[in-house]
Design an enzyme around this catalytic site. Structure first.
Site, PDB file in Angstrom:
ATOM      1  N   MET A   1       0.853  -1.186   0.000  1.00 48.55           N
ATOM      2  CA  MET A   1       0.000   0.000   0.000  1.00 48.55           C
ATOM      3  C   MET A   1       0.889   1.236   0.000  1.00 48.55           C
ATOM      4  O   MET A   1       2.110   1.142   0.129  1.00 48.55           O
ATOM      5  CB  MET A   1      -0.940   0.015   1.212  1.00 48.55           C
ATOM      6  N   CYS A   2       0.271   2.386  -0.134  1.00 44.63           N
ATOM      7  CA  CYS A   2       1.005   3.652  -0.139  1.00 44.63           C
ATOM      8  C   CYS A   2      -0.004   4.757   0.122  1.00 44.63           C
ATOM      9  O   CYS A   2      -0.922   4.591   0.918  1.00 44.63           O
ATOM     10  CB  CYS A   2       1.726   3.838  -1.473  1.00 44.63           C
ATOM     11  N   GLY A   3       0.130   5.895  -0.557  1.00 38.88           N
ATOM     12  CA  GLY A   3      -0.828   6.968  -0.380  1.00 38.88           C
ATOM     13  C   GLY A   3      -2.107   6.762  -1.162  1.00 38.88           C
ATOM     14  O   GLY A   3      -3.204   7.020  -0.667  1.00 38.88           O
TER      15      GLY A   3
END
Length: 280
Positions: free
Chosen positions: A236-238
């Site tokens: 995941m990330c932003g």
């Protein structure tokens, strides 16, 4: 699993009719750059600009979420993509958003897709040919899809994993954003991370020239964080962009690629009823 292509190899293969090159550049909301305008100024010959917000779900308010299969198929077919196409994705800052396009093609069942190692900066540094102006599209009749549901996770999956802990959530954002020390680039977004997630900034997977580390180095990076051959990672990330860089790195390291949390922090941090941890 196919991951990267070198500038040398792309320069040799870019004239082949089955090679489709995409500039898949994307910039964060707090960045001044305009990816589409920069493409018109300068791009790899034969490339077309693929806007992540175009290959996204128009009914979802979250940024560039996975599109319906028919929308993805229609969009890429307009660029000439067919079942025999070799897709090469690159971006203007090295390896960043191109990995999202790599992951999308994999998600929809097309395996012959690669990311240009080092991206446009490496291509330009080597004084290779560039061109400007709009792309010349060569539409195909259709592009069949085969959606790989196991490659994507949603909020409910992450909530369930808080209890089962069967998967390892790996966050590609900077360590300062992960801990909550730094503010998010999207206004009004809470800071912190999903409880139990581990931090591995996507930039750690890259050398100073924006090429990706060799498989052995990547394997060491992942294993140091508990992500080994038997792990079930969820990246995941932003907003689901650089999380795909971790997925690309997993593939290059020879590890299971697991899944990507599509909504990522834009969904989790943007909600008011999801638990977060802050370690700043």
């Amino acid at each position: 699993m196919h991951t990267l292509i070198s500038t040398d190899e792309l320069d040799e293969r870019r004239h082949e009719p089955d090679t489709i090159i995409f500039d898949a550049s994307y910039y964060l909301p707090n960045e001044p750059n305009n990816a589409a305008a920069l493409f018109l100024d300068s791009h790899i010959p034969g490339a077309a600009f693929l806007d992540l917000d175009v290959v996204s779900d128009p009914s979802n308010p979250l940024p560039h979420m996975v599109p319906p299969a028919d929308l993805f198929a229609r969009t890429v077919a307009e660029f000439g993509v067919g079942t025999d196409s070799m897709i090469v994705a690159y971006d203007q800052r090295g390896i960043f958003s191109a990995a999202r396009v790599w992951w999308l093609f994999k998600l929809f069942g097309h395996d012959d897709v690669l990311v240009l190692d080092g991206g446009l900066p490496k291509w330009r540094a080597e004084s290779r040919k560039l061109e400007s102006g709009p792309a010349e599209l060569k539409p195909t009749g259709s592009f069949p899809t085969n959606f790989q549901a196991a490659m994507v996770r949603n909020r409910a999956d992450i909530e369930q994993n808080l209890n089962t802990k069967g998967e390892i959530v790996v966050d590609a954002r900077s360590n300062a954003r992960f801990t909550g020390e730094a503010a998010e680039p999207r206004q009004g977004m809470r800071s912190g991370h999903v409880p139990g997630a581990i931090s591995l900034p996507f930039s750690d997977l890259l050398r100073s020239n924006q090429t990706m580390h060799d498989p052995a180095t990547l394997l060491t990076l992942f294993e140091a964080r508990g992500v080994g051959a038997s792990a079930k990672p969820v990246t995941m990330c932003g907003s689901g962009v650089t999380g795909a860089v971790l997925t690309l790195g997993l593939a290059r390291a020879g590890l299971p690629i697991g899944a990507l949390y599509d909504g990522s922090w834009a969904e989790w941090g943007g909600a008011t009823d999801t638990p977060i941890e802050r370690t700043a």
